[in-house]
Design a protein around this motif. Structure first.
Motif, PDB file in Angstrom:
ATOM      1  N   GLY A 219       0.777  -1.222   0.000  1.00 22.97           N
ATOM      2  CA  GLY A 219       0.000   0.000   0.000  1.00 22.97           C
ATOM      3  C   GLY A 219       0.811   1.277   0.000  1.00 22.97           C
ATOM      4  N   SER A 220       2.140   1.163  -0.162  1.00 16.55           N
ATOM      5  CA  SER A 220       3.012   2.326  -0.115  1.00 16.55           C
ATOM      6  C   SER A 220       3.366   2.785  -1.528  1.00 16.55           C
ATOM      7  CB  SER A 220       4.304   2.002   0.638  1.00 16.55           C
ATOM      8  OG  SER A 220       5.135   1.147  -0.157  1.00 16.55           O
ATOM      9  N   ALA A 221       4.065   3.910  -1.576  1.00 18.47           N
ATOM     10  CA  ALA A 221       4.582   4.417  -2.854  1.00 18.47           C
ATOM     11  C   ALA A 221       6.033   4.010  -3.051  1.00 18.47           C
ATOM     12  CB  ALA A 221       4.445   5.935  -2.905  1.00 18.47           C
ATOM     13  N   ASP A 222       6.484   2.976  -2.309  1.00 15.62           N
ATOM     14  CA  ASP A 222       7.864   2.512  -2.439  1.00 15.62           C
ATOM     15  C   ASP A 222       8.118   2.017  -3.854  1.00 15.62           C
ATOM     16  OD1 ASP A 222       8.022   3.011   0.261  1.00 15.62           O
ATOM     17  OD2 ASP A 222       7.933   0.901   0.857  1.00 15.62           O
ATOM     18  N   ARG A 223       9.359   2.168  -4.284  1.00 11.95           N
ATOM     19  CA  ARG A 223       9.743   1.686  -5.610  1.00 11.95           C
ATOM     20  C   ARG A 223      10.894   0.702  -5.469  1.00 11.95           C
ATOM     21  NH1 ARG A 223      12.279   5.323 -10.513  1.00 11.95           N
ATOM     22  NH2 ARG A 223      12.871   3.551 -11.855  1.00 11.95           N
ATOM     23  N   VAL A 224      10.800  -0.385  -6.201  1.00  7.93           N
ATOM     24  CA  VAL A 224      11.841  -1.410  -6.212  1.00  7.93           C
ATOM     25  C   VAL A 224      12.635  -1.283  -7.498  1.00  7.93           C
ATOM     26  CG1 VAL A 224      12.312  -3.880  -6.239  1.00  7.93           C
ATOM     27  CG2 VAL A 224      10.498  -2.974  -4.774  1.00  7.93           C
ATOM     28  N   VAL A 225      13.954  -1.157  -7.367  1.00 10.05           N
ATOM     29  CA  VAL A 225      14.849  -1.049  -8.510  1.00 10.05           C
ATOM     30  C   VAL A 225      15.706  -2.312  -8.570  1.00 10.05           C
ATOM     31  CG1 VAL A 225      16.705   0.254  -9.604  1.00 10.05           C
ATOM     32  CG2 VAL A 225      14.912   1.463  -8.323  1.00 10.05           C
ATOM     33  N   ASP A 226      15.570  -3.082  -9.624  1.00  6.75           N
ATOM     34  CA  ASP A 226      16.347  -4.307  -9.821  1.00  6.75           C
ATOM     35  C   ASP A 226      17.255  -4.152 -11.033  1.00  6.75           C
ATOM     36  OD1 ASP A 226      15.171  -5.697  -7.732  1.00  6.75           O
ATOM     37  OD2 ASP A 226      13.656  -6.641  -8.990  1.00  6.75           O
ATOM     38  N   LEU A 227      18.470  -4.668 -10.930  1.00  4.94           N
ATOM     39  CA  LEU A 227      19.337  -4.712 -12.110  1.00  4.94           C
ATOM     40  C   LEU A 227      20.428  -5.749 -11.928  1.00  4.94           C
ATOM     41  CD1 LEU A 227      22.050  -3.079 -11.079  1.00  4.94           C
ATOM     42  CD2 LEU A 227      20.782  -1.089 -11.786  1.00  4.94           C
ATOM     43  N   ASP A 228      21.016  -6.147 -13.035  1.00  3.70           N
ATOM     44  CA  ASP A 228      22.156  -7.058 -12.997  1.00  3.70           C
ATOM     45  C   ASP A 228      23.388  -6.298 -12.510  1.00  3.70           C
ATOM     46  OD1 ASP A 228      20.643  -9.136 -14.035  1.00  3.70           O
ATOM     47  OD2 ASP A 228      21.230  -8.710 -16.107  1.00  3.70           O
ATOM     48  N   ILE A 229      24.247  -6.989 -11.787  1.00  2.00           N
ATOM     49  CA  ILE A 229      25.546  -6.408 -11.444  1.00  2.00           C
ATOM     50  C   ILE A 229      26.443  -6.627 -12.661  1.00  2.00           C
ATOM     51  CG2 ILE A 229      27.531  -6.481  -9.898  1.00  2.00           C
ATOM     52  CD1 ILE A 229      25.694  -7.441  -7.689  1.00  2.00           C
ATOM     53  N   ALA A 230      26.504  -5.619 -13.490  1.00  2.00           N
ATOM     54  CA  ALA A 230      27.270  -5.712 -14.744  1.00  2.00           C
ATOM     55  C   ALA A 230      27.993  -4.395 -14.948  1.00  2.00           C
ATOM     56  CB  ALA A 230      26.342  -6.015 -15.908  1.00  2.00           C
ATOM     57  N   VAL A 231      29.130  -4.256 -14.264  1.00  2.00           N
ATOM     58  CA  VAL A 231      29.946  -3.053 -14.359  1.00  2.00           C
ATOM     59  C   VAL A 231      31.379  -3.485 -14.668  1.00  2.00           C
ATOM     60  CG1 VAL A 231      28.508  -1.674 -12.818  1.00  2.00           C
ATOM     61  CG2 VAL A 231      30.346  -3.076 -11.853  1.00  2.00           C
ATOM     62  N   ALA A 232      32.230  -2.527 -14.965  1.00  2.00           N
ATOM     63  CA  ALA A 232      33.617  -2.870 -15.284  1.00  2.00           C
ATOM     64  C   ALA A 232      34.272  -3.658 -14.155  1.00  2.00           C
ATOM     65  CB  ALA A 232      34.407  -1.592 -15.579  1.00  2.00           C
TER      66      ALA A 232
END
Length: 464
Positions: free
Chosen positions: A374-387
């Protein structure tokens, strides 16, 4: 009966009890530290330390194989791994811990201590320890065994057996997809055992995001663990040459050892709680200063697993610092300040307790793992793909999640899964506990080329 008087009596000399005793002693109090097994406790001899000593060589070998040009063998040398583990545990010799206690101004007392009255602890030999100010219970937790037909006819391994075994079992069955189950399954598989891991759901670590369990499932299988998902153990029986396991669905296995890793429960069954009108085996509910809420007079404190708050050594030591400091301050007549940021309040579990599963890949989390309902929270998902991750290992596979309170613009929780991500966790803990605004976190520039660049990618994905 002989009687001795102290300012504080601490029951349980594991890391939690040691810290509570040390903080009280630093506050000028005369402290007795009671232990019926080994000073240093579960973590030092049967849990955190030996389990990580068993896991590290296999993780390192796997990591080395992911870098071309590194000369490595195909297998570990079990005898040397076990020898190194034994060095870390001192082969059960707690002389050093006893000497440390005395050097810290603490009186070590061997024996099983039970509460027999107000501010009174009686040892199994009859000696009575009287506390002028407080008794602090730090007796930890014990394995919880499920009710499975036939389990009482064999001697299953508990977590202690799994971390202290002197030989690699040829066939090891593991029941339970929690931390102990997955860590020990992978450790022994890499040491040469055939390991069958039985879990009730489709993936291990069910309390964490699905991607964490999925990546770990891949890692377990890569290590040679045979994982029986959406299964269970219906029956156990002793047979010639081992133990027969009947799994849900009818499959059958024969193993040499069966590790039952189905959770732990506070070790309050034999501390004398009945004298206080409390139920033996239940957790000791405490206020944020460590005082047991149900006991009048404010003399009984508790810290660590025994409180049922967060069954982690670092959380227990944190609670112990608060309890020891609170006892010392109150003994001196001080009114201790309260509130979430007071040094006399253990509030970390109200918002963000970090945890690491030391498998390959490592699984780490702090704070929320999902948006609040019921919140306005946002979930950010991504691959760990950095140098940094690409350089760290060929074929690096990892994922990150950030849960954001969009109304306040702060991070509520972070989950990292991947090789060696445990070293990223404290930065996440600081961000969550410190409620660092995202627009300020943007200016915490991650160094290049490191895996910590994932912070930049998370913020970019969010929209900064």
């Amino acid at each position: 009966m002989a009687e001795q008087t102290f300012d504080v009596v601490v029951i349980g000399a594991g890391p939690v009890g040691e810290v509570a005793a040390e903080r009280a002693a630093k506050g000028g109090l005369k402290v007795a530290l009671v232990e019926h097994e080994l000073f240093g406790g579960e973590c030092s001899y049967w849990a955190c330390i030996p389990s990580k000593a068993l896991l590290r060589p296999g993780n390192l070998l796997a990591a080395a194989k992911r870098i071309p040009g590194v000369p490595v063998g195909d297998a570990l040398e079990p005898a040397r791994v076990l020898e190194r583990r034994d060095w870390f545990t001192g082969k059960g010799d707690d002389t050093g811990q006893v000497d440390w206690a005395r050097g810290a101004g603490i009186e070590p007392v061997r024996g099983h201590g039970r509460i027999t009255g107000e501010r009174e602890v009686t040892l199994d030999g009859g000696e009575v320890l009287v506390a002028r100010h407080a008794v602090i219970v730090c007796t930890g937790s014990v394995p919880r065994l499920p009710s499975i037909p036939g389990l009482d006819t064999i001697r299953p391994w508990g977590s202690r057996d799994a971390t202290s075994a002197s030989e690699v079992p040829a066939r090891l069955g593991v029941l339970g997809g929690g931390v102990v189950g997955v860590e020990m399954a992978q450790a022994w598989a890499r040491l040469g055992a055939r390991v069958d891991l039985v879990i009730t759901g489709p993936r291990p670590l069910p309390k964490l995001p699905q991607f964490a369990g999925d990546l770990l499932l891949d890692g377990l299988r890569e290590a040679g663990v045979l994982v029986h998902t959406s299964s269970g153990l219906e029956e156990v029986s002793a047979v010639d040459g081992g133990t027969a396991l009947k799994l849900t669905g009818g499959a059958e296995l024969v193993v040499d050892e069966l590790l039952v890793a189905t959770g732990r429960t506070p070790a309050t069954g034999d501390v004398g709680l009945d004298v206080l009108g409390l139920s033996a085996g239940d957790p000791l509910e405490i206020d944020d200063s460590g005082r047991v809420s149900a006991v009048d007079g404010g003399w009984l404190y508790a810290a660590g697993d025994v409180t049922g708050r967060a069954l982690l050594t670092h959380q227990g030591k944190y609670e112990a610092r608060v309890a020891g400091d609170s006892v010392a301050a109150r003994a001196g007549g001080a009114e201790i300040p309260t509130g979430p940021w007071s040094r006399y309040s253990a509030t970390a579990d109200h918002r963000a307790v970090p945890q690491v599963v030391f498998t390959d890949p490592e699984v780490t989390s702090v704070g929320l793992t999902e948006a609040r309902e019921g919140s306005a929270d946002r979930v950010v998902d991504l691959d760990i793909a950095v140098a940094g991750s690409s350089l760290h290992a060929d074929g690096y596979a990892g994922k990150a999640r950030m849960v954001v309170d969009t109304e306040r613009g702060v991070v509520l929780g972070v989950t990292f899964v991947g090789q060696d991500v445990s070293e990223l966790l404290h930065s996440a803990t600081i961000a969550v506990v410190g409620e660092v605004p995202l627009d300020r976190l943007w200016h915490a520039v991650p160094s290049f080329p490191t895996i910590s660049e994932v912070w930049l990618r998370l913020l970019e994905e969010y929209g900064l």
